[in-house]
Design a protein around this motif. Structure first.
Motif, mmCIF file in Angstrom:
data_model
loop_
_atom_site.group_PDB
_atom_site.id
_atom_site.type_symbol
_atom_site.label_atom_id
_atom_site.label_comp_id
_atom_site.label_asym_id
_atom_site.label_seq_id
_atom_site.Cartn_x
_atom_site.Cartn_y
_atom_site.Cartn_z
ATOM 1 N N ARG A 197 0.819 -1.211 0.000
ATOM 2 C CA ARG A 197 0.000 0.000 0.000
ATOM 3 C C ARG A 197 0.853 1.260 0.000
ATOM 4 O O ARG A 197 1.847 1.348 0.710
ATOM 5 C CB ARG A 197 -0.952 0.010 1.203
ATOM 6 C CG ARG A 197 -2.028 -1.061 1.084
ATOM 7 C CD ARG A 197 -3.141 -0.863 2.095
ATOM 8 N NE ARG A 197 -4.222 -1.820 1.848
ATOM 9 C CZ ARG A 197 -5.237 -1.601 1.037
ATOM 10 N NH1 ARG A 197 -5.332 -0.449 0.391
ATOM 11 N NH2 ARG A 197 -6.171 -2.509 0.858
ATOM 12 N N LEU A 198 0.431 2.204 -0.830
ATOM 13 C CA LEU A 198 1.002 3.537 -0.847
ATOM 14 C C LEU A 198 -0.101 4.523 -0.502
ATOM 15 O O LEU A 198 -1.263 4.310 -0.854
ATOM 16 C CB LEU A 198 1.567 3.872 -2.238
ATOM 17 C CG LEU A 198 2.719 3.005 -2.752
ATOM 18 C CD1 LEU A 198 3.034 3.365 -4.205
ATOM 19 C CD2 LEU A 198 3.960 3.185 -1.881
ATOM 20 N N HIS A 199 0.243 5.610 0.165
ATOM 21 C CA HIS A 199 -0.763 6.594 0.562
ATOM 22 C C HIS A 199 -0.892 7.670 -0.515
ATOM 23 O O HIS A 199 0.038 8.433 -0.765
ATOM 24 C CB HIS A 199 -0.393 7.212 1.910
ATOM 25 C CG HIS A 199 -0.420 6.239 3.047
ATOM 26 N ND1 HIS A 199 -1.598 5.692 3.526
ATOM 27 C CD2 HIS A 199 0.574 5.690 3.782
ATOM 28 C CE1 HIS A 199 -1.325 4.854 4.514
ATOM 29 N NE2 HIS A 199 -0.011 4.836 4.696
ATOM 30 N N ARG A 248 -2.466 10.394 -0.514
ATOM 31 C CA ARG A 248 -2.417 11.780 -0.039
ATOM 32 C C ARG A 248 -0.991 12.337 -0.047
ATOM 33 O O ARG A 248 -0.794 13.558 -0.018
ATOM 34 C CB ARG A 248 -3.017 11.887 1.361
ATOM 35 C CG ARG A 248 -2.226 11.185 2.448
ATOM 36 C CD ARG A 248 -2.864 11.404 3.818
ATOM 37 N NE ARG A 248 -2.104 10.761 4.888
ATOM 38 C CZ ARG A 248 -2.242 9.501 5.250
ATOM 39 N NH1 ARG A 248 -3.129 8.732 4.617
ATOM 40 N NH2 ARG A 248 -1.521 8.989 6.232
ATOM 41 N N LYS A 249 0.006 11.449 -0.063
ATOM 42 C CA LYS A 249 1.395 11.898 -0.076
ATOM 43 C C LYS A 249 1.894 12.200 -1.492
ATOM 44 O O LYS A 249 2.985 12.741 -1.663
ATOM 45 C CB LYS A 249 2.290 10.827 0.555
ATOM 46 C CG LYS A 249 2.015 10.569 2.033
ATOM 47 C CD LYS A 249 2.964 9.520 2.587
ATOM 48 C CE LYS A 249 2.717 9.275 4.075
ATOM 49 N NZ LYS A 249 3.639 8.239 4.620
ATOM 50 N N VAL A 273 -2.779 2.154 -4.304
ATOM 51 C CA VAL A 273 -2.573 3.532 -3.865
ATOM 52 C C VAL A 273 -3.840 3.968 -3.134
ATOM 53 O O VAL A 273 -4.852 4.296 -3.755
ATOM 54 C CB VAL A 273 -2.260 4.462 -5.051
ATOM 55 C CG1 VAL A 273 -1.981 5.881 -4.547
ATOM 56 C CG2 VAL A 273 -1.062 3.942 -5.847
ATOM 57 N N THR A 274 -3.782 3.956 -1.810
ATOM 58 C CA THR A 274 -4.950 4.283 -0.992
ATOM 59 C C THR A 274 -5.424 5.700 -1.280
ATOM 60 O O THR A 274 -4.669 6.655 -1.148
ATOM 61 C CB THR A 274 -4.609 4.141 0.502
ATOM 62 O OG1 THR A 274 -4.069 2.839 0.749
ATOM 63 C CG2 THR A 274 -5.850 4.358 1.348
ATOM 64 N N GLY A 275 -6.676 5.820 -1.704
ATOM 65 C CA GLY A 275 -7.244 7.132 -2.016
ATOM 66 C C GLY A 275 -6.801 7.692 -3.351
ATOM 67 O O GLY A 275 -7.198 8.805 -3.717
ATOM 68 N N ARG A 335 -8.556 10.776 -5.532
ATOM 69 C CA ARG A 335 -7.828 12.029 -5.748
ATOM 70 C C ARG A 335 -7.805 12.419 -7.221
ATOM 71 O O ARG A 335 -8.016 13.586 -7.581
ATOM 72 C CB ARG A 335 -6.389 11.902 -5.239
ATOM 73 C CG ARG A 335 -6.251 12.059 -3.736
ATOM 74 C CD ARG A 335 -4.860 12.489 -3.364
ATOM 75 N NE ARG A 335 -4.571 13.851 -3.802
ATOM 76 C CZ ARG A 335 -3.359 14.377 -3.829
ATOM 77 N NH1 ARG A 335 -2.313 13.654 -3.450
ATOM 78 N NH2 ARG A 335 -3.164 15.613 -4.221
#
Length: 277
Positions: free
Chosen positions: A97-99, A101-102, A175-177, A181
Motif C-alpha cells: 500500500r502507498l498513501h 495523499r502523499k 494507492v490508498t485514495g 484524488r
C-alpha cells in the motif's frame, strides 16, 4: 486433477512462485484454479467451443460463493502474463500500500500514459483527451485517462459527460485514495455532470466503482473479437485491418487462411457517477 502441462501449467507454476496457494480442479467441463478461496481463474484455451453465456453463468455460480472468477484466455496469458499476475494479486489483497495523499497530482502526455499503462494495465494503453497521474518521489504510481467532454442533448441541454477510459496503479501496489484524488482533480478541472466507465466482466465485478459511488446503469452484451495468431493481437470486427479476412467475412466463423481466429469477451458493466443529482 492436474492442469495441462503447457500454458495452463505455466499459470499454475507462476502463481505458486508468487506464493499464492493454488488448487487446480474441474468444474464440469471447465478447467479452473482456485486461489486462497477468494478468487478462481478459468483457463480458456484457444479454439474452445464455449459460449459467452456459459462463462457468464459460471461466473455467477462463484459470485454467489463470494469468489471472484477471472476469465483467462490463452492468448492473454501469452501476451500479458505479468499484468495477469498483478491483477490476481490485487483481487487477493496482496498488494503493498502507498498513501495517495502523499503523492502530487500532475498532468501527463499521451506518451507518458502509454508507457505507464502498457506496463501496468491488463488491457494496455488507449488514446484519451485528459491524462492525470499521481507522482510520488519522482515516480508515477497511478494514472487515470479520460475522454473529451461529450454533450448529451437527450438528457438535457448543455449536459456534459466524460468517460474514464483507463485507471491503473503501479503493479504490485494499491494507492490508498489514489482513484478518488484523480477523480476529484478531473471533476474540479473539467466540471462534467457525470463520469461514465466500463468494467470488463472477464476481470471485474465492478466492486471498485460501486465503492466510489458509481451506479450500475447497463450490462453490455458479449462482444465477438478476432485474434491475429502471428502476434496475439485482438481486434473488434469494426477495427480489423483492411483485407484481414477473405471477402470481408466478419461473421465470426474461423477463416484458417486469414491467420485470424475468433474469440470473445463476456461483455461489460457500465457505471455512471452522477455529479449533479
Amino acid at each position: 486433477m492436474g492442469v495441462e502441462l503447457d500454458w495452463q501449467g505455466s499459470v499454475f507454476l507462476a502463481l505458486k512462485d508468487k506464493g499464492i496457494e493454488v488448487e487446480p480442479f474441474l468444474h464440469e467441463k471447465y478447467s479452473l484454479l482456485l486461489c486462497n478461496s477468494l478468487a478462481a481463474i478459468h483457463l480458456i484455451p484457444l479454439g474452445s467451443v464455449y459460449k459467452a453465456e456459459e462463462l457468464i453463468a459460471l461466473q455467477r455460480v462463484y459470485q454467489l460463493k463470494g469468489i471472484t472468477l477471472l476469465q483467462l484466455w490463452q492468448d492473454v496469458w501469452h501476451s500479458r502474463s505479468a499484468q495477469v499476475l498483478s491483477r490476481v494479486e490485487s483481487v487477493l489483497g496482496l498488494n503493498k500500500r502507498l498513501h495517495g495523499r502523499k503523492a502530487k497530482v500532475i498532468s501527463i502526455n499521451q506518451q507518458q500514459a502509454d508507457v505507464f499503462l502498457n506496463d501496468n494495465h491488463l488491457q494496455g494503453s488507449a488514446k484519451s483527451r485528459y491524462k492525470y497521474a499521481l507522482e510520488l518521489e519522482g515516480e508515477l504510481v497511478a494514472v487515470a485517462c479520460f475522454s473529451n467532454v461529450r454533450y448529451m442533448k437527450k438528457i438535457a441541454a448543455g449536459y456534459r459527460s466524460v468517460e474514464l477510459i483507463r485507471f491503473a496503479t503501479r503493479m504490485g501496489f494499491t494507492v490508498t485514495g489514489g482513484f478518488s484524488r484523480l477523480m476529484k482533480h478531473m471533476i474540479k478541472t473539467i466540471g462534467p455532470d457525470d463520469v461514465m466507465s466500463y468494467a470488463d466482466r472477464d476481470w471485474s465485478l465492478g466492486n471498485a466503482y460501486q465503492q466510489s459511488g458509481f451506479k450500475l446503469t447497463e450490462i453490455t452484451p458479449p462482444a465477438a473479437i478476432w485474434l491475429r495468431r502471428e502476434d496475439m493481437q485482438r481486434f473488434f470486427s469494426h477495427r480489423l485491418p483492411a483485407g484481414a479476412l477473405p471477402g470481408g467475412d466478419v461473421n465470426h466463423l474461423a477463416v484458417p487462411e486469414s491467420g485470424f481466429i475468433p474469440v470473445f469477451n463476456t461483455g461489460n458493466l457500465k457505471y455512471v457517477l452522477f455529479l449533479n443529482s
